[in-house]
Enzyme design. Structure first.
Site, PDB file in Angstrom:
ATOM      1  NE  ARG A   1     118.102  54.142  46.496  1.00  0.00           N
ATOM      2  CZ  ARG A   1     117.796  54.895  47.543  1.00  0.00           C
ATOM      3  NH1 ARG A   1     117.456  54.339  48.682  1.00  0.00           N
ATOM      4  NH2 ARG A   1     117.840  56.212  47.446  1.00  0.00           N
TER       5      ARG A   1
ATOM      6  CG  ASN B   1     112.526  54.497  50.187  1.00  0.00           C
ATOM      7  OD1 ASN B   1     112.128  54.979  51.233  1.00  0.00           O
ATOM      8  ND2 ASN B   1     113.776  54.620  49.776  1.00  0.00           N
ATOM      9  CD  GLU B   2     114.900  58.835  49.313  1.00  0.00           C
ATOM     10  OE1 GLU B   2     115.157  59.570  50.273  1.00  0.00           O
ATOM     11  OE2 GLU B   2     115.799  58.301  48.617  1.00  0.00           O
TER      12      GLU B   2
ATOM     13  CD  GLU C   1     114.805  57.783  54.193  1.00  0.00           C
ATOM     14  OE1 GLU C   1     115.850  58.306  53.741  1.00  0.00           O
ATOM     15  OE2 GLU C   1     114.277  56.782  53.686  1.00  0.00           O
TER      16      GLU C   1
END
Length: 693
Positions: free
Chosen positions: A103, A141-142, A318
């Site tokens: 990713r 995301n992150e 998270e």
């Protein structure tokens, strides 16, 4: 107050949406985060969109009165994009493309990626923005770049430098390119970062890479904001404290309505504060390889980190519900540790705590990154603790939401100093002569933990914010700062603040050049001492107090400035045949305030003594006197004006707390306590005491 988990119905091994939602309601879950991980499911072919699979999920959540945070799926591209546009793949070294298969493996600045990303964002947000279940959006995301070396990115870097320095002569001067014959005549002579050896280059390269991430998220936020309702927020989930190397949380937060953070932490004995029972920290290697970056203090630090970005309440998107990491690092938290972490983050200002994720995956890279439900998909011990926490949060949502935190001790965080000390570390890795690229984080953590261990009420602040409001300001390793910031720190002390500086502060300028003045340069007069030499320490060196009461075992570690007194007084000196000629810590009254300078990295006995002394000199009283070693307290204020004291016991050993001045009400037990009553805390327990305003 929101409590929930990320939910991926598309990852379930069989159809169980109705069953999942029934279980969520039974377990008091109130929010899910979804949609961010599966671009392919939204767009299985170029320009072919499928949304009905998610329509039924969101509709079902709404029917069950479960709120939804919707994510843009831009951090993991589908294979068809990599096949059609191989040039969109990232290059982390010039000329070598990252292979597909992970990713965040794309060049997010590339026009092709931006085209497809904008298209999918607009398609999804325009479709779902009106849905009443959706309360907000998570962009990407992150987010990180991994340092992109693609040709188009390097060209953008040249434009960045031209805009900043205007001429190559200015660049030559600031970067010191006379050294090793690196001066350039034209911009196109600048070498690529792969072979760079110049600190100034590296600092600007890191700044530029972080700007790329900031630009991406600002761009996504602007697109989402075109469709979002006024009652919907935009957030981004950052990795825990210090975030990704290429993400400047403070800059990114300007594009967000609320900050979110993913603060994974160690469990089991890694959260033990009882020295008699303390054992080696256990967990995944990426978390435990550095002992000074783990432990209970990191949970508190992450809360301060999240709140500090906007100085507002925040979200936990998270958190580890179960074991996290790989198949060989299975360490589910002890009974009660899940609950402790939740209330610690709430005490620091969290308005939501959510886990990654609802169910533990049965396939893929994160098969053993545990969720609320294990592989059986049935509620177990962790699910029952989740259920208990959820019931408590529903019952007390009003008083626990939008808490204001008390903070007397501010910690100044400086992104450029982190970058500069990563490239040219001051410290070596413990027990070796190898450079420690986490020098800044190590110093910051160490000083934060000193104050955590004496129950200080803390906050993290950035230079652009008002740090003058804190009676005590700790400034760790401010290595690459401009004159204006240093002068502002001196003014802070002169106007009545207590300034604690550490070694390496004031040594470099904003271009990471060593200042051509006797250290600590601009800070010298306020510090009342200077130094011409410094040394790394391979072993601890004991220190003795010279106005500072020190316990047995107080020692200096890692570093020693060769301080020479000018107008300051010594607080501690080294017990060593050579270093004994130098004070380790000095202090000086400056104007209405005080400056204390610590020329070493204290071990905890020395650090705790210094922390307590500086708090006393700053007029800061402990929230509660005489707490047991394993207990921590956090003081907050509810929107009603009532004071909330959060007590947590990080140990197997039950603890008795001293009487609480003014008494109050045990919120979770619904029991009144008088100011003469003691308070009992069980193993891994939490108590919240409410006091009238």
């Amino acid at each position: 107050m929101l409590y929930g988990a990320a939910y991926y119905h598309e990852y379930q091994p069989y159809e169980r949406l109705e069953q999942d939602i029934d279980l969520m309601k039974e377990m008091n879950l109130t929010v899910v985060r979804l949609g961010e991980s599966t671009w392919y499911s939204w767009e299985p072919e170029d320009g072919v969109f499928k949304l009905d699979w998610m329509d039924r999920v969101i509709d079902a959540m709404h029917a069950a009165d479960i709120k939804v945070i919707f994510g843009t799926p831009t951090y993991a591209i589908p294979p068809w994009m990599a096949k059609k546009h191989p040039e969109v793949m990232a290059q982390h070294h010039s000329g070598t493309y990252v292979p597909y298969g992970y990713r965040q493996n794309m060049n997010h600045a590339h026009p092709a990626f931006r085209y497809y990303a904008e298209r999918v964002i607009r398609k999804l947000i325009s479709h779902y923005a009106s849905h009443p279940a959706i309360i907000g959006y998570q962009i990407d995301n992150e987010t990180s770049s991994g340092q992109l070396h693609n040709p188009d990115v390097f060209q953008k870097f040249l434009w960045y430098l031209k805009d900043k320095y205007k001429t190559v002569d200015n660049l030559n001067e600031v970067w010191g390119l006379t050294y090793w014959s690196h001066r350039i005549n034209e911009w196109d002579e600048l070498w690529k970062p792969d072979g760079n050896s110049t600190p100034g280059y590296d600092l600007d390269w890191r700044r530029f890479q972080s700007q790329l991430v900031t630009d991406l998220l600002d761009w996504e936020a602007q697109i989402v904001r075109e469709y979002a309702r006024p009652d919907q927020f935009i957030t981004q989930c950052f990795v825990g404290a210090y975030s990704r190397p290429e993400a400047n949380v403070f800059d990114i937060s300007k594009s967000l309505d609320i900050v979110a953070i993913n603060p994974y932490h160690v469990t089991q004995s890694g959260l033990e504060l009882d020295p008699q029972n303390d054992t080696d920290t256990i967990g995944p290697e990426w978390m435990t390889s550095r002992q000074d970056h783990v432990g209970v203090s990191q949970i508190f630090l992450n809360g301060d980190w999240a709140r500090g970005a906007k100085e507002q309440n925040f979200l936990i998107t998270e958190l580890n519900a179960n074991s996290i990491g790989g198949s060989s690092t299975n360490y589910p938290g002890y009974e009660g540790q899940l609950r402790q972490a939740v209330y610690t983050f709430i005490s620091k200002g969290a308005n939501m705590v959510a886990y990654w994720h609802w169910h533990t995956l049965h396939y893929g890279f994160e098969t053993y990154w545990g969720g609320v439900l294990g592989h059986s998909l049935e509620k177990g011990r962790i699910g029952r603790e989740f259920e208990q926490i959820g019931a408590e949060l529903i019952a007390h949502s009003d008083i626990l939401t939008d808490l204001s935190t008390q903070a007397d001790v501010g910690f100044l965080y400086h992104e450029d100093s982190k970058y500069a000390l990563s490239y040219m570390p001051a410290l070596s890795q413990p027990g070796t002569g190898n450079p420690d690229p986490l020098t800044y984080e190590r110093v910051f953590d160490n000083f934060y933990r000193m104050y955590f261990n004496v129950n200080a009420q803390t906050a993290i602040v950035h230079p652009e914010q008002e740090f003058e409001k804190y009676p005590l300001l700790v400034v760790p390793a401010l290595y690459a700062a401009d004159d204006a910031l240093l002068e502002r720190l001196v003014a802070y002390a002169k106007n009545g603040g207590h300034l604690l500086l550490t070694f390496r502060s004031g040594y470099g300028d904003e271009f990471a050049r060593a200042r051509w003045a006797v250290a600590p340069g601009i800070l010298r007069d306020a510090v009342g001492a200077s130094y011409q030499e410094y040394s790394n320490l391979m072993k601890e060196v004991l220190v003795k107090g010279e106005g500072l009461d020190l316990p047995e075992g107080a020692a200096a570690t890692a570093w020693a400035d060769g301080l020479e007194l000018e107008s300051a007084e010594a607080l501690a000196t080294y017990q060593h045949p050579h270093f004994g000629q130098f004070p380790a810590i000095v202090t000086k009254v400056v104007g209405k305030g005080r400056v204390t300078y610590c020329g070493t990295l204290p071990n905890m006995p020395l650090g705790e003594a210094l922390a307590a002394w500086t708090m006393n000199k700053a007029g800061i009283d402990p929230v509660i006197e005489g707490l047991p070693t394993t207990v921590r307290v956090t003081s907050t204020t509810a929107t009603s004006g009532e004071r909330l004291l959060f007590f947590t016991n990080w140990s197997w050993t039950p603890q008795t707390l001293p009487a609480i001045p003014g008494g109050g009400k045990d919120l979770l037990a619904n029991v009144s306590i008088s100011e003469s009553d003691t308070l009992e805390l069980g193993a891994w327990d939490v108590k919240i005491i409410v006091q009238a305003k």
